[in-house]
Design a protein around this motif. Structure first.
Motif, PDB file in Angstrom:
ATOM      1  N   ASP A   1      38.372  43.112  29.306  1.00 17.42           N
ATOM      2  CA  ASP A   1      37.089  42.433  29.229  1.00 17.42           C
ATOM      3  C   ASP A   1      36.777  41.781  30.577  1.00 17.42           C
ATOM      4  O   ASP A   1      37.588  41.024  31.122  1.00 17.42           O
ATOM      5  N   ALA A   2      35.588  42.046  31.127  1.00 23.75           N
ATOM      6  CA  ALA A   2      35.218  41.532  32.444  1.00 23.75           C
ATOM      7  C   ALA A   2      35.149  40.010  32.456  1.00 23.75           C
ATOM      8  O   ALA A   2      35.539  39.368  33.441  1.00 23.75           O
ATOM      9  N   LYS A   3      34.653  39.412  31.381  1.00 26.33           N
ATOM     10  CA  LYS A   3      34.540  37.956  31.323  1.00 26.33           C
ATOM     11  C   LYS A   3      35.914  37.302  31.384  1.00 26.33           C
ATOM     12  O   LYS A   3      36.121  36.293  32.085  1.00 26.33           O
ATOM     13  N   THR A   4      36.871  37.871  30.655  1.00 27.40           N
ATOM     14  CA  THR A   4      38.240  37.336  30.673  1.00 27.40           C
ATOM     15  C   THR A   4      38.850  37.468  32.059  1.00 27.40           C
ATOM     16  O   THR A   4      39.491  36.539  32.567  1.00 27.40           O
ATOM     17  N   LEU A   5      38.651  38.599  32.698  1.00 25.01           N
ATOM     18  CA  LEU A   5      39.202  38.824  34.037  1.00 25.01           C
ATOM     19  C   LEU A   5      38.568  37.874  35.046  1.00 25.01           C
ATOM     20  O   LEU A   5      39.259  37.345  35.935  1.00 25.01           O
ATOM     21  N   HIS A   6      37.250  37.645  34.924  1.00 24.10           N
ATOM     22  CA  HIS A   6      36.571  36.683  35.790  1.00 24.10           C
ATOM     23  C   HIS A   6      37.247  35.317  35.679  1.00 24.10           C
ATOM     24  O   HIS A   6      37.529  34.658  36.692  1.00 24.10           O
ATOM     25  N   ALA A   7      37.514  34.878  34.468  1.00 27.67           N
ATOM     26  CA  ALA A   7      38.132  33.567  34.257  1.00 27.67           C
ATOM     27  C   ALA A   7      39.520  33.508  34.884  1.00 27.67           C
ATOM     28  O   ALA A   7      39.916  32.493  35.472  1.00 27.67           O
ATOM     29  N   THR A   8      40.267  34.605  34.760  1.00 30.10           N
ATOM     30  CA  THR A   8      41.610  34.658  35.332  1.00 30.10           C
ATOM     31  C   THR A   8      41.565  34.531  36.847  1.00 30.10           C
ATOM     32  O   THR A   8      42.304  33.733  37.442  1.00 30.10           O
ATOM     33  N   LEU A   9      40.703  35.290  37.486  1.00 29.72           N
ATOM     34  CA  LEU A   9      40.635  35.272  38.945  1.00 29.72           C
ATOM     35  C   LEU A   9      40.002  33.990  39.475  1.00 29.72           C
ATOM     36  O   LEU A   9      40.397  33.481  40.528  1.00 29.72           O
ATOM     37  N   ASP A  10      39.032  33.467  38.745  1.00 28.90           N
ATOM     38  CA  ASP A  10      38.377  32.230  39.173  1.00 28.90           C
ATOM     39  C   ASP A  10      39.326  31.035  39.150  1.00 28.90           C
ATOM     40  O   ASP A  10      39.135  30.059  39.880  1.00 28.90           O
ATOM     41  N   ALA A  11      40.332  31.115  38.300  1.00 31.36           N
ATOM     42  CA  ALA A  11      41.278  29.998  38.173  1.00 31.36           C
ATOM     43  C   ALA A  11      42.253  29.925  39.342  1.00 31.36           C
ATOM     44  O   ALA A  11      42.936  28.909  39.532  1.00 31.36           O
ATOM     45  N   MET A  12      42.341  30.997  40.125  1.00 32.28           N
ATOM     46  CA  MET A  12      43.273  31.014  41.252  1.00 32.28           C
ATOM     47  C   MET A  12      42.802  30.046  42.331  1.00 32.28           C
ATOM     48  O   MET A  12      41.656  30.103  42.772  1.00 32.28           O
ATOM     49  N   GLY A  13      43.680  29.165  42.743  1.00 34.27           N
ATOM     50  CA  GLY A  13      43.315  28.184  43.743  1.00 34.27           C
ATOM     51  C   GLY A  13      44.377  27.114  43.855  1.00 34.27           C
ATOM     52  O   GLY A  13      45.497  27.261  43.356  1.00 34.27           O
ATOM     53  N   PRO A  14      44.054  25.979  44.500  1.00 31.18           N
ATOM     54  CA  PRO A  14      45.066  24.928  44.753  1.00 31.18           C
ATOM     55  C   PRO A  14      45.487  24.142  43.519  1.00 31.18           C
ATOM     56  O   PRO A  14      46.470  23.408  43.571  1.00 31.18           O
ATOM     57  N   VAL A  15      44.747  24.276  42.426  1.00 32.29           N
ATOM     58  CA  VAL A  15      45.118  23.571  41.196  1.00 32.29           C
ATOM     59  C   VAL A  15      46.220  24.354  40.485  1.00 32.29           C
ATOM     60  O   VAL A  15      46.091  25.558  40.286  1.00 32.29           O
ATOM     61  N   PRO A  16      47.318  23.719  40.101  1.00 29.58           N
ATOM     62  CA  PRO A  16      48.414  24.448  39.444  1.00 29.58           C
ATOM     63  C   PRO A  16      47.954  25.185  38.188  1.00 29.58           C
ATOM     64  O   PRO A  16      47.169  24.657  37.394  1.00 29.58           O
ATOM     65  N   GLN A  17      48.441  26.410  38.050  1.00 33.11           N
ATOM     66  CA  GLN A  17      48.176  27.189  36.852  1.00 33.11           C
ATOM     67  C   GLN A  17      49.008  26.637  35.691  1.00 33.11           C
ATOM     68  O   GLN A  17      49.888  25.790  35.882  1.00 33.11           O
ATOM     69  N   ALA A  18      48.763  27.159  34.513  1.00 36.86           N
ATOM     70  CA  ALA A  18      49.530  26.715  33.344  1.00 36.86           C
ATOM     71  C   ALA A  18      51.023  26.982  33.531  1.00 36.86           C
ATOM     72  O   ALA A  18      51.867  26.241  33.007  1.00 36.86           O
TER      73      ALA A  18
END
Length: 471
Positions: A357-374
């Motif tokens: 799903d493109a929306k799910t993938l967008h959310a995954t990639l958008d979360a990448m950054g200096p804030v720690p992931q889960a």
């Protein structure tokens, strides 16, 4: 994968063989050839027996990277604050303290001098990989030949053995160890030729530098059930011979649950993709468009994580700067040439490639950054279009458990006492990864092969010296 072969231990008053050598070495991979070269440097004759027509083993299928502290190459590169103690601490940290302490110390101390000796005396032209850190290493200490392949490492070792005049007997499948009938002393071995002919060789010291059990389907199913259905990226000759001989001898075994997996086995091409891409910012995405583990923890345990995903597959996703890094490795270039690389101009195109799903993938990639992931991972930067994707699965490469050995590589009996003249190193011996997949520190396999081979050569010389004094 193969089934369990027949491996025998027989006893006799003396070895019924026309030829006797001071040291016989079973296995012509990195461990066996390093041991042979070190014996040559001491003026000790040996014979290497190799089952294949051309020596290769697990080494030729690896990336050929050997971790070592305090080497000439490392110091020349400006890494002056590394040493055996720091290296040993990194090994144990990755293994959660479950690696054999005495063996960790022995390998960490022996590997640097072994690397230098191979360079100074046998012409191996090492380079230091200093543009990224592999999981668990706190210093740049990974050594490779300029070609950055295990095949190049094997070719260099074979060339050195040929130059030294070391006899490497190929197409010699060792199936029998001969021991003196009244004691646990090895007196020779038996091997088979391709035409079925059986031959024998007598020896004063025997080094098992043969293999693990990753190519033995029965042993994998029994000892590594989570890898039962995994792709096998190792050498088919890893049939568990050393363990089978050990069981027949009553030798102690160790860490049979330890192994090197890899979560980046390119499918269906069947090639290895360097984990450097993951360490420098790449991610693994499953068929649902989500990340599912912290990729920086290591490629070995990643194999189990990938196999647990839908269909047992994942996609390595990265961008243009990381593609340039990937192309520094021959294995990746070969996979790319075979059609493994997909270029996607947008997230939507990437989602279509993955089938998510493109929306799910967008959310995954958008979360990448200096804030720690889960999962705790922190990204220095997000990925940017165009995106690149490679389909991968989890694979078993080689096992890390085997015969229990003392720090001098002598094989131990069940009661912990050493056998008098039987040595084991490399894949034949228990390694320094503990008893689980997550204990594998990058390079542990070739660490045990090269350091273990060098230590075994020293121990063989000591055993031969003691034997001469007692004659």
């Amino acid at each position: 994968m193969s089934e369990s072969p027949e491996r025998r231990v027989l006893r006799a008053a003396h070895a019924d063989a026309e030829v006797q050598v001071p040291v016989a070495i079973v296995g012509g991979g990195a461990c066996g050839l390093v041991a042979a070269l070190m014996l040559h440097d001491r003026g000790i004759d040996c014979v290497v027996l190799e089952r294949d027509a051309q020596p290769s083993g697990s080494t030729a299928l690896s990336s050929g990277f050997v971790p070592a502290p305090g080497t000439q190459v490392q110091l020349a590169a400006g890494v002056t604050d590394d040493g055996p103690e720091r290296f040993a601490a990194d090994i144990q940290a990755k293994a959660h303290g479950r690696a054999a302490t005495s063996l960790v110390k022995a390998y960490a101390e022996a590997i640097g001098p072994a690397i230098d000796a191979l360079q100074d005396r046998h012409g191996l032209d090492w380079v230091l990989l200093d543009n990224f850190l592999y999981p668990g290493h706190t210093r740049h200490r990974m050594h490779a030949l300029p070609q950055k392949t295990g095949a190049a490492l094997m070719a260099a070792l074979q060339s050195a053995a040929e130059a030294a005049g070391i006899p490497v007997l190929t197409e010699a499948l060792v199936d029998t160890l001969w021991l003196r009938e009244d004691e646990d002393r090895v007196i020779g071995l038996g091997y088979r030729r391709p035409d079925g002919r059986e031959e024998r060789l007598a020896c004063d010291v025997l080094l098992l530098a043969c293999n693990g059990f990753g190519g033995n389907a029965q042993m994998v199913a029994q000892l590594l059930p989570e890898m039962r259905d995994a792709a096998f990226g190792g050498h088919v000759g890893n049939d568990g011979s050393a363990i089978l001989w050990g069981r027949a001898l009553g030798a102690r075994l160790r860490d049979l649950g330890g192994y090197q997996g890899h979560g980046s086995w390119v499918t269906p091409q069947g090639a290895l993709m360097s984990w450097a891409v993951m360490m420098e910012g790449g991610v693994q995405i499953n068929a649902q468009g989500r990340r599912f583990h912290d990729e920086t923890q290591g490629y070995s345990e990643a194999a189990v994580h990938v196999l647990a995903q839908p269909g047992g597959i994942a996609w390595n996703v990265f961008d243009t700067p990381l593609l340039a890094l990937a192309r520094e490795f021959p294995d990746f270039r070969e996979a790319e040439a075979a059609g493994a690389l997909r270029r996607c101009e947008s997230v939507e195109a990437l989602a279509q490639c993955i089938g998510c799903d493109a929306k799910t993938l967008h959310a995954t990639l958008d979360a990448m950054g200096p804030v720690p992931q889960a999962d705790g991972r922190v990204f220095a930067r997000p990925l940017s279009a165009p995106y690149y994707a490679v389909k991968v699965t989890g694979a078993l490469f080689h096992t890390q458990g085997g015969l229990d050995v003392a720090p001098d590589m002598r094989v131990l009996r069940g009661d912990g006492t050493p056998l008098p003249n039987l040595l084991a190193a490399g894949g034949a011996a228990g390694g320094v990864s503990g008893d689980a997949v997550w204990g594998y520190l990058s390079g542990n396999g070739l660490l045990s092969a090269v350091a273990g081979g060098a230590i075994a050569a020293n121990s063989a010389a000591t055993i031969l010296g003691s034997g001469r004094q007692g004659d």
